[in-house]
Scaffold this active site. Structure first.
Site, PDB file in Angstrom:
ATOM      1  N   MET A  38      47.560  80.753  72.435  1.00 39.77           N
ATOM      2  CA  MET A  38      48.610  79.954  72.984  1.00 39.77           C
ATOM      3  C   MET A  38      48.804  79.766  74.201  1.00 39.77           C
ATOM      4  SD  MET A  38      51.679  81.615  70.311  1.00 39.77           S
ATOM      5  CE  MET A  38      51.967  83.410  71.142  1.00 39.77           C
ATOM      6  N   GLY A  39      47.740  79.668  74.961  1.00 36.37           N
ATOM      7  CA  GLY A  39      47.788  79.286  76.278  1.00 36.37           C
ATOM      8  C   GLY A  39      47.989  80.690  77.016  1.00 36.37           C
ATOM      9  N   LEU A  41      45.925  81.726  79.690  1.00 34.64           N
ATOM     10  CA  LEU A  41      44.725  82.335  79.585  1.00 34.64           C
ATOM     11  C   LEU A  41      44.483  83.359  80.533  1.00 34.64           C
ATOM     12  CD1 LEU A  41      42.489  79.308  78.339  1.00 34.64           C
ATOM     13  CD2 LEU A  41      43.932  80.972  76.902  1.00 34.64           C
ATOM     14  N   HIS A  45      40.807  86.253  77.266  1.00 30.54           N
ATOM     15  CA  HIS A  45      40.650  85.065  76.559  1.00 30.54           C
ATOM     16  C   HIS A  45      39.179  84.565  77.223  1.00 30.54           C
ATOM     17  CE1 HIS A  45      45.410  84.749  76.379  1.00 30.54           C
ATOM     18  NE2 HIS A  45      45.066  84.459  75.240  1.00 30.54           N
ATOM     19  N   GLY A 155      41.000  88.319  69.380  1.00 34.90           N
ATOM     20  CA  GLY A 155      40.899  89.627  69.908  1.00 34.90           C
ATOM     21  C   GLY A 155      41.452  90.668  68.961  1.00 34.90           C
ATOM     22  N   ASP A 158      45.257  92.311  68.920  1.00 36.79           N
ATOM     23  CA  ASP A 158      46.172  92.003  67.642  1.00 36.79           C
ATOM     24  C   ASP A 158      45.527  92.343  66.483  1.00 36.79           C
ATOM     25  OD1 ASP A 158      48.528  90.352  69.107  1.00 36.79           O
ATOM     26  OD2 ASP A 158      46.544  89.321  69.830  1.00 36.79           O
ATOM     27  N   GLN A 161      47.090  91.088  63.063  1.00 35.65           N
ATOM     28  CA  GLN A 161      46.657  89.642  62.825  1.00 35.65           C
ATOM     29  C   GLN A 161      45.489  89.333  62.603  1.00 35.65           C
ATOM     30  OE1 GLN A 161      47.791  86.682  65.986  1.00 35.65           O
ATOM     31  NE2 GLN A 161      45.676  86.836  66.594  1.00 35.65           N
ATOM     32  N   LEU A 192      45.305  93.655  78.530  1.00 34.59           N
ATOM     33  CA  LEU A 192      45.551  92.226  78.889  1.00 34.59           C
ATOM     34  C   LEU A 192      46.347  91.615  78.117  1.00 34.59           C
ATOM     35  CD1 LEU A 192      42.398  90.901  80.762  1.00 34.59           C
ATOM     36  CD2 LEU A 192      44.258  92.300  81.607  1.00 34.59           C
TER      37      LEU A 192
END
EC number: 6.3.2.1
Length: 286
Positions: A38-39, A41, A45, A155, A158, A161, A192
């Site tokens: 979702m940006g 970064l 990321h 990652g 999550d 998810q 992070l």
């Protein structure tokens, strides 16, 4: 390395042609890996993009703040959007494509069909954020269909998810390998997150209780001891408003019993100030 930016389906198709994606990859390697984001970064990321580069000849990074996975009163409007910086990160890490669609490109105005996360989507994180996982799986499936990767990297921070994406791939027979990447932490243990930038210096110090609780639990042996040790750390930090602390099976996210043996996830969600944070560690029990 120059990055091809695509904002729509036609741009994606042109990017694939430009990079020659679709030709047979060497044995043991994929042609294209996708890193959905979702940006905003950060180093976490970056680690996903690096892992994707190890697995495939080409890497695509999607940057899309998905409205379907935000509930009423959540931070969709203020979620950090740092596209120019994100492009620099993707270029530095060797991504070949950045897919950055608009909401209008991703969703028809009369959208009717989506993905249901099922029972697992209604427990733990799903109980706190109704509909969140339906929206997440819907956008991930659309990204898979549009980008057409062989591998997708997510990652492990999550964790629920990741479990649901693995289940969707299994249930819907999607020809994509799902790779989970380790959580990246600051030197002091804070996981992070793009939302960390919401924290004031004082709140950031309080937020360290989440990782301290997980590490304290990980030092114990039995489920009851793990939960008790982690909860004691959180109870000692009055600035942390606990949502949940669970010890669950990583495939189903159901709570594990006292005699459970195997891999388990100790997961926490809490609000620090106005910022909601999640974190977890993976344990082996028994």
């Amino acid at each position: 390395m120059d990055v091809i930016v695509a904002g729509d389906r036609a741009g994606l198709a042109e990017a694939r042609r430009t990079l020659g994606i679709g030709r047979e990859a060497p044995p043991g390697r994929a042609a294209l890996a996708l890193v959905p984001t979702m940006g905003a970064l950060h180093e976490g990321h970056r680690s996903l993009i690096r892992l994707a580069r190890e697995r495939a000849d080409h890497v695509a990074v999607s940057v899309f703040v998905n409205p379907l996975q935000f509930g009423p009163g959540e931070d969709y409007a203020r979620y950090p959007r740092t596209f120019d910086t994100d492009l620099e990160v993707c270029a530095e890490e060797g991504a070949g494509i950045v897919f950055a669609p608009s909401a209008e490109e991703m969703y028809l105005p009369d959208r009717q069909v989506g993905v249901s996360a099922g029972k697992m989507g209604t427990i733990v994180e799903g109980a706190s954020r109704p509909g969140h996982f339906d929206g997440m799986l819907t956008v991930v499936l659309k990204l898979f269909n549009l980008v057409r990767p062989d591998v997708a990297v997510f990652g492990r921070k999550d964790a629920q998810q990741l479990a649901l994406i693995r289940r969707m791939v299994l249930d819907l027979d999607l020809p994509i390998e799902i790779v989970g990447a380790p959580t990246v932490r600051e030197a002091d243990g804070l996981a992070l997150s793009s939302r960390n930038r919401y924290l004031s210096p004082h709140e950031r110090t309080m937020a360290l209780a989440l990782s301290r609780a997980l590490f304290a639990g990980a030092e114990q042996g039995r489920p009851s001891e793990i939960r008790r040790a982690a909860r004691a750390v959180l109870d000692a930090e009055p600035g942390v408003d606990l949502d949940y602390l669970v010890l669950v099976d990583p495939a189903t996210f159901t709570e594990v019993g006292e005699e459970y043996a195997g891999e388990a996830v100790l997961a926490v969600a809490a609000r620090v100030g106005t910022t909601r944070l999640i974190d977890n560690v993976v344990l082996t029990l028994g």
